[in-house]
Write an enzyme that holds these catalytic residues in place. Structure first.
Site, mmCIF file in Angstrom:
data_model
loop_
_atom_site.group_PDB
_atom_site.id
_atom_site.type_symbol
_atom_site.label_atom_id
_atom_site.label_comp_id
_atom_site.label_asym_id
_atom_site.label_seq_id
_atom_site.Cartn_x
_atom_site.Cartn_y
_atom_site.Cartn_z
ATOM 1 N N VAL B 36 0.838 -1.199 0.000
ATOM 2 C CA VAL B 36 0.000 0.000 0.000
ATOM 3 C C VAL B 36 0.872 1.247 0.000
ATOM 4 C CG1 VAL B 36 -1.824 1.242 1.192
ATOM 5 C CG2 VAL B 36 -1.759 -1.246 1.294
ATOM 6 N N ASP B 130 -13.996 -10.753 8.366
ATOM 7 C CA ASP B 130 -12.846 -10.285 9.145
ATOM 8 C C ASP B 130 -13.159 -8.960 9.834
ATOM 9 O OD1 ASP B 130 -10.391 -10.383 10.295
ATOM 10 O OD2 ASP B 130 -9.285 -9.680 8.548
#
Lengths: 354, 353
Positions: B36, B130
């Site tokens: 990222v 999640d």
């Protein structure tokens, strides 16, 4: 900021938020125009590439020969033929209907925006099946997959093809099929029948519905082979298939009553829906006539062999020439840079030794 | 709110974009499948917005577009780049920062936004799988957004087997701990319950250090379930004779919670997945209708000041990091090795290996 819970508000139309609706929905006219446009651009690319190749191999003295390009109708017919093949392969590889339907949708989407002259329809057929098996949670390892298909490409090539395909379908992997809504209608019509009829009539009606549903599943599969996925919503396709089936099983009256009951608050929408359903029913019942036979496909494939875009073929003279040019340019750049470095170093050395 | 309005059309930008539309800034983290970077939009569109440039290897765009706003996707060489909105704070940072004080109304607001986001996912047949405070990101205007759909998958056919190795352990529902391969939206609701309790306690509610240990802790906190509480639990693969614990009243753990909050929490943390409350019903629960009214997002407490400083106060498994964003990026590496048959992972591996 409005903090009232959304379930009280009318929910937004879910399907209209999907990429299938936003990016892949067309009217039949738009579809035709888009295909014409893609074909015209593709043909121009092919002619240009042939001319370039001609000048590379034969020199500029003689003009390049006229290239007879594939038309958009021919491409559509060829793709249709291969889509039939795709179904066979899916059955042979024992993939379920969702893998098959997704692979078909990928194939259709890819060749809606690309031409068979640029991208080999046979190779992408396999790629679509492979990618679809992953998207639909029925993954088969690449080696196993390649072991099962005739004349497989190398696994590196396959990965490359998969990437090109993904880009061609704009990384939009989610396909909404008519199977799921069809099952939903099957359940909902059951509860409608149970509430609208006295108990003794249920048995008979349920049997009829089951027969209609079975037949509708067949039509739905035919629908995945058609252009309906571009022109209609999955739930409309499902209902249209039910309508087509109901006409064969003498269930149409009940289906009409069901629709009227479900849409009693909004008769105007029902009229519009009926039109859409008629279009679907019409399309799926005539699908059989649209099949392309082997001879026709072979003819087009022969023609295609003479107009494959050489710029896309790594074996072509043009491609090789371009690769050579690139290497040459790169080497020249490197040589130039090395020379500069060398000059700089020697001048620096000169400074110190002086 | 947690994005119930339709996302804007991508038609004009999708895949036609190039690197030149964005400037890559510093690296902020690395996940199992992606790196990222922080990036900036080149002012082609006359705007300079912080955007998240992710070299992401998963083809999860349909899902991403729903919650954290997906701005663009494009390929460059053999990388697939997803451009996402950049959100620099998450709920875990706020919970852990003890200098931030928050009220019952704040908790209600975060719960409301979480449940709306989740309701949207579930309505679109998507299991998040999640959920945890760390994956609930906060925008600068206080909006909460669900993030990290790396474990998410579509759900619809209840007969299809799925892996039970999902959800970070502390938030994992009991049926998953017992190895259920057929489960549903209820697993997300359990996680929401854990988050709810954590918001009120300011510390993870049930923090086990192993799968068996997690079950023990759940039973200690909620009492060992009986056949009546949870019919069918004995049919699960991982079932064993549980140690018996009495059911303590939740009030004894959450002393400050209001009765309506406790009632909702109890319904999130029901052992029987079929009885557990759905996102839609939770939104309709009287907890959200009672006073205090949820705090408007822009008035919610923010994790202000240097992130690094208060990270050090963090406890539990996770090591404090220099930078919150970095923490979020790296934490997941190698966490779910067992999840081989999942779709995103497969696409990623095959496409880009």
């Amino acid at each position: 900021m409005d903090l009232t819970p959304p379930p009280d508000a009318p929910p937004p139309q879910l399907f209209e938020e999907s990429s299938q609706y936003r990016h892949w929905k067309y009217t039949p006219e738009e579809l035709r125009e888009l295909r014409e446009k893609v074909n015209a651009e593709g043909a121009a690319r092919v002619r240009k590439a042939f001319a370039e190749e001609w000048s590379v191999t034969k020199g500029a003295e003689v003009g390049p020969p006229e290239v007879d390009c594939i038309t958009s109708e021919e491409q559509l017919a060829l793709c249709r033929f291969y889509e039939g093949k795709l179904v066979h392969y899916c059955n042979y590889l024992k993939f379920d209907r969702s893998v098959q339907a997704t692979a078909l949708a990928f194939y259709k989407r890819f060749y809606l925006l690309n031409t068979v002259m640029d991208y080999c329809p046979k190779l992408y057929l396999m790629t679509c099946i492979f990618l679809s098996s992953k998207v639909e949670n029925s993954h088969m390892s690449l080696d196993l997959f390649l072991g099962k298909i005739p004349n497989p490409p190398t696994s590196d090539k396959m990965v490359e093809l998969e990437f090109t395909l993904s880009r061609g379908i704009r990384f939009e992997y989610m396909i909404h099929h008519p199977y799921w809504p069809l099952h939903g209608f099957f359940l909902d019509i059951q509860s409608y029948l149970a509430s609208a009829h006295p108990r003794p009539a249920h048995e008979h009606l349920f049997q009829k519905l089951q027969k209609t549903y079975d037949r509708a599943q067949h039509f739905t599969q035919l629908a995945t082979l058609s252009d309906l996925i571009f022109t209609h919503m999955p739930s409309q396709i499902a209902l249209g298939c039910l309508l087509a089936a109901a006409r064969e099983t003498d269930f149409e009256k009940e289906l009409d009553k069901y629709l009227a009951a479900r849409f009693h608050a909004d008769p105007e929408r029902l009229v519009k829906l009926r039109m859409a359903l008629e279009e679907v029913a019409d399309d799926v019942t005539t699908q059989g006539d649209k099949a392309v036979n082997k001879e026709v496909a072979a003819q087009i494939a022969n023609k295609l062999r003479k107009c494959q875009n050489p710029a896309f073929d790594p074996e072509s003279a043009l491609h090789k020439h371009k690769a050579q040019e690139e290497t040459r340019e790169r080497e020249e750049r490197h040589a130039k840079k090395a020379k500069l470095d060398h000059e700089r170093r020697t001048s620096l050395e000169g400074l110190f030794t002086a | 709110m947690a994005d119930l309005e339709p996302t804007r059309s991508f038609r004009s930008t999708t895949s036609s974009s190039k690197w030149s539309h964005f400037i890559k800034d510093k690296k902020v983290g690395e996940g199992t499948y992606a790196t990222v970077y922080l990036g900036w939009a080149v002012p082609i569109r006359k705007e300079k917005v912080a955007e998240r440039l992710a070299h992401d290897h998963t083809g999860e765009r349909e899902r991403l577009a729903k919650d954290k706003k997906l701005i663009d996707v494009f390929s460059h060489k053999t990388n697939l780049n997803l451009v996402l909105e950049y959100l620099d704070a998450d709920l875990e940072m706020v919970i852990k920062n003890k200098t931030v004080v928050f009220s019952a109304a704040d908790v209600k607001s975060w719960m409301l936004m979480t449940l709306r986001g989740l309701y949207h996912c579930h309505r679109n047949f998507i299991l998040h799988r999640d959920l945890k405070p760390n994956n609930l990101l906060l925008a600068s205007d206080g909006q909460l957004k669900l993030a990290d759909f790396g474990m998410a998958r579509d759900y619809g056919d209840p007969h299809k087997k799925m892996t039970s190795v999902v959800v970070t352990r502390w938030y994992r529902a009991p049926e998953l701990l017992l190895g259920a391969t057929r489960y549903g939206y209820a697993i997300d609701m359990w996680a929401v319950g854990c988050i709810f309790a954590e918001l009120m306690l300011r510390t993870p509610f049930m923090a086990g250090d192993s799968d068996i240990g997690q079950l023990q802790i759940i039973f200690k906190a909620l009492g060992t379930p009986t056949e009546q509480d949870w019919p069918g639990m004995k049919e699960l693969d991982g079932y064993f004779e549980f140690q018996q614990y009495p059911k303590p009243p939740l009030r004894s753990i959450l002393t400050a919670a209001s009765p309506d909050a406790l009632n909702l929490l109890e319904q999130f943390l029901l052992f029987d997945p079929l009885k557990r409350i759905t996102a839609e019903d939770a939104l309709k629960h009287f907890y959200f209708r009672n006073l205090p009214r949820p705090t408007p997002p822009h008035k919610l407490p923010r994790d202000v000041g240097g992130v690094g400083a208060k990270r050090k106060e963090g406890k539990g498994e996770q090591q404090p990091q220099e930078n919150g964003a970095q923490q979020r990026g790296v934490k997941r590496k190698g966490e779910f090795e067992g999840d081989e048959d999942e779709r995103g992972a497969k696409i990623a591996r095959r496409l880009f290996d």
